[in-house]
Design an enzyme around this catalytic site. Structure first.
Site, PDB file in Angstrom:
ATOM      1  N   GLY A  17       0.831  -1.198   0.000  1.00  0.00           N
ATOM      2  CA  GLY A  17       0.000   0.000   0.000  1.00  0.00           C
ATOM      3  C   GLY A  17       0.865   1.247   0.000  1.00  0.00           C
ATOM      4  O   GLY A  17       0.516   2.274   0.576  1.00  0.00           O
ATOM      5  N   GLY A  19       1.809   3.315  -2.402  1.00  0.00           N
ATOM      6  CA  GLY A  19       1.688   4.299  -3.474  1.00  0.00           C
ATOM      7  C   GLY A  19       1.214   5.676  -3.057  1.00  0.00           C
ATOM      8  O   GLY A  19       1.471   6.660  -3.748  1.00  0.00           O
ATOM      9  N   ARG A  20       0.528   5.761  -1.919  1.00  0.00           N
ATOM     10  CA  ARG A  20      -0.006   7.067  -1.511  1.00  0.00           C
ATOM     11  C   ARG A  20      -0.181   7.098   0.002  1.00  0.00           C
ATOM     12  O   ARG A  20      -0.052   6.079   0.681  1.00  0.00           O
ATOM     13  CB  ARG A  20      -1.333   7.359  -2.199  1.00  0.00           C
ATOM     14  CG  ARG A  20      -2.453   6.405  -1.831  1.00  0.00           C
ATOM     15  CD  ARG A  20      -3.760   6.791  -2.506  1.00  0.00           C
ATOM     16  NE  ARG A  20      -4.888   6.060  -1.936  1.00  0.00           N
ATOM     17  CZ  ARG A  20      -6.146   6.462  -2.000  1.00  0.00           C
ATOM     18  NH1 ARG A  20      -6.440   7.596  -2.609  1.00  0.00           N
ATOM     19  NH2 ARG A  20      -7.120   5.758  -1.467  1.00  0.00           N
ATOM     20  N   ASP A  67      -1.715  -7.020  -5.493  1.00  0.00           N
ATOM     21  CA  ASP A  67      -2.928  -7.166  -4.684  1.00  0.00           C
ATOM     22  C   ASP A  67      -2.576  -8.116  -3.552  1.00  0.00           C
ATOM     23  O   ASP A  67      -2.315  -9.304  -3.786  1.00  0.00           O
ATOM     24  CB  ASP A  67      -4.058  -7.741  -5.537  1.00  0.00           C
ATOM     25  CG  ASP A  67      -5.362  -7.911  -4.767  1.00  0.00           C
ATOM     26  OD1 ASP A  67      -5.380  -7.668  -3.534  1.00  0.00           O
ATOM     27  OD2 ASP A  67      -6.371  -8.302  -5.390  1.00  0.00           O
ATOM     28  N   VAL A  68      -2.533  -7.616  -2.313  1.00  0.00           N
ATOM     29  CA  VAL A  68      -2.115  -8.470  -1.208  1.00  0.00           C
ATOM     30  C   VAL A  68      -3.157  -9.534  -0.865  1.00  0.00           C
ATOM     31  O   VAL A  68      -2.890 -10.406  -0.032  1.00  0.00           O
ATOM     32  CB  VAL A  68      -1.765  -7.633   0.047  1.00  0.00           C
ATOM     33  CG1 VAL A  68      -0.602  -6.701  -0.230  1.00  0.00           C
ATOM     34  CG2 VAL A  68      -2.978  -6.884   0.574  1.00  0.00           C
ATOM     35  N   SER A 146      -4.583  -0.183  13.401  1.00  0.00           N
ATOM     36  CA  SER A 146      -5.483   0.967  13.503  1.00  0.00           C
ATOM     37  C   SER A 146      -5.951   1.081  14.938  1.00  0.00           C
ATOM     38  O   SER A 146      -6.114   0.062  15.637  1.00  0.00           O
ATOM     39  CB  SER A 146      -6.689   0.788  12.587  1.00  0.00           C
ATOM     40  OG  SER A 146      -7.694   1.760  12.872  1.00  0.00           O
ATOM     41  N   TYR A 159     -13.899  -4.035   9.803  1.00  0.00           N
ATOM     42  CA  TYR A 159     -12.584  -3.401   9.733  1.00  0.00           C
ATOM     43  C   TYR A 159     -11.869  -3.499  11.081  1.00  0.00           C
ATOM     44  O   TYR A 159     -10.704  -3.908  11.160  1.00  0.00           O
ATOM     45  CB  TYR A 159     -12.746  -1.940   9.322  1.00  0.00           C
ATOM     46  CG  TYR A 159     -11.480  -1.117   9.404  1.00  0.00           C
ATOM     47  CD1 TYR A 159     -10.483  -1.241   8.447  1.00  0.00           C
ATOM     48  CD2 TYR A 159     -11.291  -0.203  10.446  1.00  0.00           C
ATOM     49  CE1 TYR A 159      -9.318  -0.479   8.522  1.00  0.00           C
ATOM     50  CE2 TYR A 159     -10.143   0.567  10.525  1.00  0.00           C
ATOM     51  CZ  TYR A 159      -9.153   0.416   9.566  1.00  0.00           C
ATOM     52  OH  TYR A 159      -8.011   1.171   9.639  1.00  0.00           O
ATOM     53  N   ALA A 160     -12.556  -3.129  12.151  1.00  0.00           N
ATOM     54  CA  ALA A 160     -11.950  -3.160  13.484  1.00  0.00           C
ATOM     55  C   ALA A 160     -11.518  -4.569  13.857  1.00  0.00           C
ATOM     56  O   ALA A 160     -10.461  -4.767  14.467  1.00  0.00           O
ATOM     57  CB  ALA A 160     -12.923  -2.599  14.520  1.00  0.00           C
ATOM     58  N   LYS A 163      -8.247  -5.387  12.127  1.00  0.00           N
ATOM     59  CA  LYS A 163      -7.105  -4.663  12.690  1.00  0.00           C
ATOM     60  C   LYS A 163      -6.745  -5.177  14.083  1.00  0.00           C
ATOM     61  O   LYS A 163      -5.566  -5.181  14.463  1.00  0.00           O
ATOM     62  CB  LYS A 163      -7.390  -3.166  12.712  1.00  0.00           C
ATOM     63  CG  LYS A 163      -7.422  -2.546  11.317  1.00  0.00           C
ATOM     64  CD  LYS A 163      -6.106  -2.744  10.567  1.00  0.00           C
ATOM     65  CE  LYS A 163      -6.060  -1.990   9.251  1.00  0.00           C
ATOM     66  NZ  LYS A 163      -4.743  -2.110   8.571  1.00  0.00           N
TER      67      LYS A 163
END
Length: 257
Positions: A17, A19-20, A67-68, A146, A159-160, A163
Site C-alpha cells: 500500500g 503508493g499514496r 494485490d495483497v 489501527s 474493519y476493526a 485490525k
C-alpha cells in the site's frame, strides 16, 4: 534523522500500500534512510509514481502492482524484489481498506474482502518474506494496524476486527520469530490526514468532521503520514533490536495504554 547509518549493511524494504498516503511517506522515509524500497500497491500507477519520486530524490526504488489478497502475486513480487535488490529483510504491511457499513448490513462478501486484504494479506506477506529474513538472521516487520483495532469503531465492525487481528498476529510473530533475529511490531494510527480520511469525511462518516475530533486529541492536531513514517523508520533500524511485540501508538494521545 540520526547522524549515523540506520543499518550496518544495505537493506531491502517492501512497503505494501506504498503508493499514496501513509505508505508513500513510509516508502520515501525508508529510501532516505538508505534502503532500496519496493513500493507495492494495488494501483500500479501510484506505486510507480512514488518509486519514480524516490529515484528522482537519489534513492533506489521500484513500483509494483500487487494485490495483497492474491498470494500467488505476493510470492511472484517477492521474487521480483529479490532479483532486483536482494532479499527483503524489512517489511511494512500498510495495505488496507477501511469501509463503513452498518453491522446488520455487512454481507459475507463485504467481510471476506476486508479480511482478505487487511488480515490475510498481512499474514501472507509476512509468511512470504520470513524465510529470507530467517536465512539472514535479521529482519524487521512493522504492521500498520489501527486504533479501531484497540477501541472498536461504530460502522466498522469488520474493519476493526481485522485490525485487532493484525495486533494479535504481531504479538504472536514477535514471540515465534524473535529467536531468529526478527522483530515484529505494530503501529495503530488514529486520525491521519490521508486521501482515505478525506474521503470518509466527505461521505459523512466522521460525525461533524475532522476538526471536531482534533478538539479531543491531546496534541490538538490531525496526524500526518510523516508521523507514522518516522516511527516506522525507527522500528526498522539496527538500534531497535530490543523492541518487539509492541503496539506503538502514534495518535496524538487519542488512545493511551
Amino acid at each position: 534523522m540520526s547522524s549515523f547509518p540506520a543499518w550496518a549493511e544495505p537493506r531491502t524494504a517492501i512497503v505494501t500500500g506504498g503508493g499514496r498516503g501513509i505508505g508513500a511517506a513510509i516508502s520515501s522515509r525508508l529510501a532516505a534512510e538508505g534502503a532500496a524500497v519496493a513500493v507495492w500497491d494495488l494501483d500500479g500507477d501510484t506505486a510507480k509514481a512514488t518509486a519514480a519520486a524516490i529515484e528522482e530524490a537519489g534513492g533506489r526504488a521500484v513500483g509494483l502492482a500487487v494485490d495483497v489478497a492474491d498470494r500467488a502475486r505476493i510470492d511472484a513480487a517477492v521474487a521480483e524484489v529479490d532479483a532486483l535488490f536482494g532479499p527483503a529483510t524489512i517489511l511494512v504491511n500498510n495495505a488496507g481498506i477501511s469501509p463503513f457499513k452498518r453491522f446488520l448490513d455487512i454481507t459475507r462478501d463485504d467481510y471476506d474482502r476486508v479480511f482478505a486484504v487487511n488480515l490475510r494479506g498481512t499474514f501472507d506477506c509476512c509468511q512470504a518474506v520470513a524465510p529470507g529474513m530467517i536465512a539472514a538472521r535479521w529482519g524487521r516487520i512493522v504492521n500498520i494496524a489501527s486504533s479501531a483495532g484497540q477501541t472498536g469503531n461504530a460502522l466498522q465492525t469488520h474493519y476493526a476486527a481485522t485490525k485487532a487481528g493484525v495486533i494479535g498476529l504481531t504479538m504472536s510473530l514477535a514471540k515465534e520469530l524473535g529467536p531468529k533475529g526478527i522483530t515484529v511490531n505494530a503501529i495503530p494510527p488514529s486520525f491521519v490526514d490521508t486521501p482515505t480520511l478525506q474521503t470518509s469525511q466527505a461521505a459523512g462518516f466522521l460525525g461533524q468532521g475532522v476538526e471536531t475530533h482534533v478538539k479531543t486529541t491531546p496534541v490538538r492536531r490531525v496526524g500526518r503520514p510523516e508521523d507514522i513514517a518516522a516511527a516506522c523508520a525507527y522500528l526498522v533500524r539496527d538500534e531497535a533490536s530490543f523492541i518487539t511485540g509492541q503496539v506503538v501508538g502514534v495518535n496524538g494521545g487519542r488512545t493511551i495504554g
